[in-house]
Design an enzyme around this catalytic site. Structure first.
Site, PDB file in Angstrom:
ATOM      1  N   VAL A  74       0.806  -1.225   0.000  1.00  0.00           N
ATOM      2  CA  VAL A  74       0.000   0.000   0.000  1.00  0.00           C
ATOM      3  C   VAL A  74       0.842   1.280   0.000  1.00  0.00           C
ATOM      4  O   VAL A  74       0.294   2.373  -0.118  1.00  0.00           O
ATOM      5  CB  VAL A  74      -1.021   0.029   1.173  1.00  0.00           C
ATOM      6  CG1 VAL A  74      -2.054  -1.077   1.007  1.00  0.00           C
ATOM      7  CG2 VAL A  74      -0.325  -0.040   2.527  1.00  0.00           C
ATOM      8  N   ASN A 101      -5.705  -0.451   8.152  1.00  0.00           N
ATOM      9  CA  ASN A 101      -5.102  -1.181   9.271  1.00  0.00           C
ATOM     10  C   ASN A 101      -3.609  -1.462   9.082  1.00  0.00           C
ATOM     11  O   ASN A 101      -2.878  -1.551  10.068  1.00  0.00           O
ATOM     12  CB  ASN A 101      -5.867  -2.502   9.464  1.00  0.00           C
ATOM     13  CG  ASN A 101      -5.099  -3.484  10.319  1.00  0.00           C
ATOM     14  OD1 ASN A 101      -5.023  -3.319  11.537  1.00  0.00           O
ATOM     15  ND2 ASN A 101      -4.506  -4.504   9.700  1.00  0.00           N
ATOM     16  N   SER A 152      -3.248   3.806  17.432  1.00  0.00           N
ATOM     17  CA  SER A 152      -2.592   3.141  18.564  1.00  0.00           C
ATOM     18  C   SER A 152      -2.753   4.019  19.795  1.00  0.00           C
ATOM     19  O   SER A 152      -2.937   5.245  19.675  1.00  0.00           O
ATOM     20  CB  SER A 152      -1.097   2.962  18.272  1.00  0.00           C
ATOM     21  OG  SER A 152      -0.419   2.554  19.436  1.00  0.00           O
ATOM     22  N   TYR A 165       7.055   5.950  15.066  1.00  0.00           N
ATOM     23  CA  TYR A 165       5.762   5.264  15.250  1.00  0.00           C
ATOM     24  C   TYR A 165       4.787   6.182  16.005  1.00  0.00           C
ATOM     25  O   TYR A 165       3.637   6.359  15.589  1.00  0.00           O
ATOM     26  CB  TYR A 165       5.991   3.959  16.014  1.00  0.00           C
ATOM     27  CG  TYR A 165       4.762   3.089  16.145  1.00  0.00           C
ATOM     28  CD1 TYR A 165       4.311   2.325  15.075  1.00  0.00           C
ATOM     29  CD2 TYR A 165       4.059   3.006  17.345  1.00  0.00           C
ATOM     30  CE1 TYR A 165       3.179   1.511  15.185  1.00  0.00           C
ATOM     31  CE2 TYR A 165       2.937   2.199  17.474  1.00  0.00           C
ATOM     32  CZ  TYR A 165       2.502   1.451  16.389  1.00  0.00           C
ATOM     33  OH  TYR A 165       1.383   0.648  16.513  1.00  0.00           O
ATOM     34  N   SER A 168       3.658   8.959  13.744  1.00  0.00           N
ATOM     35  CA  SER A 168       2.757   8.487  12.675  1.00  0.00           C
ATOM     36  C   SER A 168       1.350   8.260  13.218  1.00  0.00           C
ATOM     37  O   SER A 168       0.353   8.608  12.579  1.00  0.00           O
ATOM     38  CB  SER A 168       3.298   7.202  12.027  1.00  0.00           C
ATOM     39  OG  SER A 168       3.199   6.086  12.894  1.00  0.00           O
ATOM     40  N   LYS A 169       1.247   7.694  14.418  1.00  0.00           N
ATOM     41  CA  LYS A 169      -0.077   7.379  14.967  1.00  0.00           C
ATOM     42  C   LYS A 169      -0.797   8.650  15.444  1.00  0.00           C
ATOM     43  O   LYS A 169      -2.031   8.738  15.326  1.00  0.00           O
ATOM     44  CB  LYS A 169       0.044   6.348  16.090  1.00  0.00           C
ATOM     45  CG  LYS A 169       0.535   4.985  15.604  1.00  0.00           C
ATOM     46  CD  LYS A 169      -0.413   4.355  14.589  1.00  0.00           C
ATOM     47  CE  LYS A 169      -0.045   2.931  14.225  1.00  0.00           C
ATOM     48  NZ  LYS A 169      -0.954   2.323  13.261  1.00  0.00           N
TER      49      LYS A 169
END
Ligand code: NDP
Length: 267
Positions: A74, A101, A152, A165, A168-169
């Site tokens: 993706v 997801n 998250s 991470y 990004s979340k």
């Protein structure tokens, strides 16, 4: 009222759903649950063998509808373009539910993260969600459908050592709110689930060996109020709720599915 007469609150019969990251963990549990609830599913991931196993499992489910697997990365524009060709062939000019997801976790503090790692995490966890949501928007408007992003607890709280991470979340949570407001007038809802530690392949893929992973799960007993890590089906159920008409007046939320972790101070 007899039990058989009580309407099923979470019902996806006749709905069509595109689910990314469906070859393992939360995405796989969501794809199976969606088929059990009567939705037709396009399941996306890179690993074609694992998608084939998912399709075989779903074909044993006696519900109207179908599952169709698309092997795609993706983060690649050309793969996403081919994916939407399949969407058009299978669903026509509308579909009801987009589950963003697919994601990855990579460790690294501000002192350790280089731009290659930063880009790798952001490209999958945030940019791919933006890109797929933008391409899906007209299909979802046509169906008055909805999006559930898998964010998250790291989007809501900061944890040291996973800088890219966390960022990004947090970006996914803001994208959720932005797109929720932008598409509300067209009848499209947009929400996220924000899992705590969930038993999947995510942490093992980030490089944890058996011993480190077991000790991480043991530690989760004290970092989650309910005293344990979650299971992928527990996140899938929350996704199914937000994607269903049972959540018809809910948009723009970031829903912790984390055994109370977001509510806790460190011990
Ligand atoms: P898994 O590693 O089990 O699943 C990740 C999925 O993403 C796999 O199906 C993988 O399939 C797919 N994927 C990875 N890269 C790509 C890509 N480039 N293109 C297409 N698909 C891709 O982990 P989880 O189920 O835990 O992760 C699902 C989501 O849940 C992630 O967004 C994660 O951040 C989030 N989450 C997980 C938590 C946890 O503790 N497990 C906690 C909080 C959030 P393939 O390799 O076949 O492409």
């Amino acid at each position: 009222m007899a039990t058989s007469q009580i309407p099923q609150i979470i019902n996806l019969a006749g709905k069509s759903a595109l689910i990314t990251g469906a070859s393992s963990g939360i995405g796989r549990s969501t794809a199976v649950l969606f088929r059990q609830l009567g939705a037709s599913v396009i399941a996306v991931a890179r690993n074609a063998d694992r998608l084939k196993e998912l399709v075989e499992e779903c074909e044993t489910i006696k519900q109207p509808g179908f599952i169709h697997a698309v092997s795609a990365d993706v983060t690649r524009e050309d793969d996403v373009d081919s994916l939407f060709t399949s969407v058009q062939q299978k669903f026509g000019d509308k579909f009801d539910i987009l589950i963003n997801n697919a994601g990855l976790l990579e460790k690294g503090s501000i002192l350790e993260t280089d731009t290659k790692q930063y880009d790798r995490v952001m490209d999958l966890n945030l940019k791919a969600i933006y890109n797929i949501t933008a391409k899906a928007a007209q299909y979802l408007i046509n169906a008055k459908g909805n999006v559930v992003n898998v964010s998250s607890v790291n989007g809501m709280r900061s944890f040291p050592g996973v800088l890219a991470y966390n960022i990004s979340k947090a970006g996914v949570d803001q994208l959720t709110r932005c797109v929720a407001l932008e598409l509300a007038a067209q009848g499209v809802r947009v929400n996220s689930v924000n899992p705590g530690v969930t038993v999947t392949e995510l942490h093992r893929r980030s490089g944890m060996d058996d011993k480190a992973y077991q000790s991480f799960l043991d530690h989760s007993k004290s970092t989650h109020a309910l005293g344990r890590a979650g299971q992928s089906i527990e996140v899938a159920r929350a996704i199914a709720f937000l994607a269903s008409d049972a959540a018809s007046f809910i948009t723009g939320v970031t829903l912790p599915v984390d055994g109370g972790r977001h509510a806790m101070c460190p011990r």
